[in-house]
Write a protein that holds these residues in place. Structure first.
Motif, PDB file in Angstrom:
ATOM      1  N   ALA A 185      67.912 -26.538  20.614  1.00  0.00           N
ATOM      2  CA  ALA A 185      67.337 -25.243  20.977  1.00  0.00           C
ATOM      3  C   ALA A 185      66.091 -25.406  21.841  1.00  0.00           C
ATOM      4  O   ALA A 185      65.977 -24.800  22.916  1.00  0.00           O
ATOM      5  N   SER A 186      65.158 -26.226  21.380  1.00  0.00           N
ATOM      6  CA  SER A 186      63.910 -26.391  22.140  1.00  0.00           C
ATOM      7  C   SER A 186      64.143 -27.170  23.424  1.00  0.00           C
ATOM      8  O   SER A 186      63.499 -26.919  24.448  1.00  0.00           O
ATOM      9  N   GLY A 187      65.090 -28.119  23.375  1.00  0.00           N
ATOM     10  CA  GLY A 187      65.349 -28.946  24.543  1.00  0.00           C
ATOM     11  C   GLY A 187      65.932 -28.188  25.716  1.00  0.00           C
ATOM     12  O   GLY A 187      65.899 -28.675  26.851  1.00  0.00           O
ATOM     13  N   SER A 188      66.452 -26.995  25.461  1.00  0.00           N
ATOM     14  CA  SER A 188      66.989 -26.195  26.556  1.00  0.00           C
ATOM     15  C   SER A 188      65.885 -25.717  27.488  1.00  0.00           C
ATOM     16  O   SER A 188      66.153 -25.330  28.633  1.00  0.00           O
ATOM     17  N   PHE A 189      64.635 -25.733  27.009  1.00  0.00           N
ATOM     18  CA  PHE A 189      63.514 -25.290  27.832  1.00  0.00           C
ATOM     19  C   PHE A 189      62.415 -26.338  27.938  1.00  0.00           C
ATOM     20  O   PHE A 189      61.361 -26.077  28.502  1.00  0.00           O
ATOM     21  N   LEU A 190      62.652 -27.516  27.367  1.00  0.00           N
ATOM     22  CA  LEU A 190      61.678 -28.598  27.432  1.00  0.00           C
ATOM     23  C   LEU A 190      62.367 -29.869  27.923  1.00  0.00           C
ATOM     24  O   LEU A 190      63.566 -30.048  27.738  1.00  0.00           O
ATOM     25  N   THR A 191      61.607 -30.756  28.527  1.00  0.00           N
ATOM     26  CA  THR A 191      62.171 -32.000  29.056  1.00  0.00           C
ATOM     27  C   THR A 191      62.076 -33.087  27.997  1.00  0.00           C
ATOM     28  O   THR A 191      61.041 -33.741  27.852  1.00  0.00           O
ATOM     29  N   GLN A 192      63.152 -33.306  27.245  1.00  0.00           N
ATOM     30  CA  GLN A 192      63.129 -34.265  26.142  1.00  0.00           C
ATOM     31  C   GLN A 192      64.294 -35.245  26.183  1.00  0.00           C
ATOM     32  O   GLN A 192      64.575 -35.911  25.196  1.00  0.00           O
ATOM     33  N   ALA A 193      64.963 -35.346  27.324  1.00  0.00           N
ATOM     34  CA  ALA A 193      66.161 -36.189  27.389  1.00  0.00           C
ATOM     35  C   ALA A 193      65.856 -37.649  27.086  1.00  0.00           C
ATOM     36  O   ALA A 193      66.621 -38.313  26.367  1.00  0.00           O
ATOM     37  N   PHE A 194      64.759 -38.153  27.613  1.00  0.00           N
ATOM     38  CA  PHE A 194      64.469 -39.578  27.475  1.00  0.00           C
ATOM     39  C   PHE A 194      63.142 -39.807  26.750  1.00  0.00           C
ATOM     40  O   PHE A 194      62.453 -40.802  27.002  1.00  0.00           O
ATOM     41  N   THR A 195      62.782 -38.868  25.878  1.00  0.00           N
ATOM     42  CA  THR A 195      61.642 -39.061  24.991  1.00  0.00           C
ATOM     43  C   THR A 195      62.173 -39.278  23.567  1.00  0.00           C
ATOM     44  O   THR A 195      63.383 -39.268  23.336  1.00  0.00           O
TER      45      THR A 195
END
Length: 243
Positions: A185-195
């Motif tokens: 849910a949050s990743g749809s609006f935040l950049t968290q792919a490689f964190t």
């Protein structure tokens, strides 16, 4: 922790909170009408507490039907897509979206004078990993979600059968699906792919699944011996060993 997230006025963070509370609400509140009512009121309360409508970017003060924050995301997502089209196998490379943003935004006529983050986990994986990397990323994400729910189901069955499950193990099993849904849910609006969030969840899900196996908690009626002989998919509960 909730208050700290609210103070960031992040839409993604707010969606993450709603996802976690919604999942735990499903486990506690049996009436869907009551759950939905509480969810709507709670979401409105969180929205008001976070003060998102008063944000200088993306709030009520912005003019037009599409605010600057939203339009900036649409522009970044469009750039991400074309990066993947131009580099379909491996993308532009991890952490290279910003370095390529000027080139693609200028080509599309959307450059605003400053390099921006992609503001989407999915488009980050697509642009920086290419279509191949995006497929692998989605396989890991979907597989971890399925495995986390399977592990929780195994723990619930163990408790229902009267087995002694350590509270810490049960709490961890319950936290993994919530963590994954919050990430989505949050990743749809935040950049968290490689964190770290996704990969911490992967590691913890594997650990709890293995611990459930050592306790003798079966998968789909199998004995612990069958589970151990079935490979990693059976250990995670993603596949039932035939026979």
């Amino acid at each position: 922790m909730v208050w700290a997230i609210l103070c960031t006025q992040s839409r993604g963070g707010l969606l993450g909170i709603v996802a976690i509370m919604g999942l735990f609400g499903l486990r506690v509140i049996k009436s869907k009408v009551v759950l939905i009512s509480i969810g709507v009121v709670g979401a409105m309360g969180l929205f008001a507490a976070a003060g998102i409508s008063s944000r200088s970017s993306g709030g009520a003060g912005e003019a037009g039907l599409v605010d600057e924050s939203a339009q900036g995301r649409f522009n970044a997502w469009e750039c991400a897509f074309w990066m993947a089209v131009d580099h379909p196998l491996f993308g532009v490379g991890i952490e290279n979206f910003r370095l390529n943003y000027y080139t693609y935004s200028s080509m599309l006529g959307t450059f605003e004078g400053i390099a921006k983050a992609v503001h989407s986990t999915w488009f980050a994986a697509l642009s920086e990993g290419g279509f191949l990397g995006f497929w692998l990323f989605m396989m890991v994400t979907v597989g971890t979600v399925k495995a986390s729910f399977k592990v929780l189901k195994r723990m619930d069955l163990a408790v229902a059968r009267g087995m002694v499950v350590p509270p810490a193990a049960f709490a961890m099993a319950a936290a993994m699906p919530a963590g994954m849904l919050s990430f989505i849910a949050s990743g749809s609006f935040l950049t968290q792919a490689f964190t770290w969030p996704l990969y911490i969840n992967v590691a913890l899900t594997v650990a709890v699944a293995h611990y459930a196996t050592t306790l003798g908690i079966d998968v789909d009626g199998q004995t612990p011996e069958q589970v151990k002989a079935g490979g990693w998919k059976v250990r995670l509960g993603l596949k039932a060993k035939p026979g």
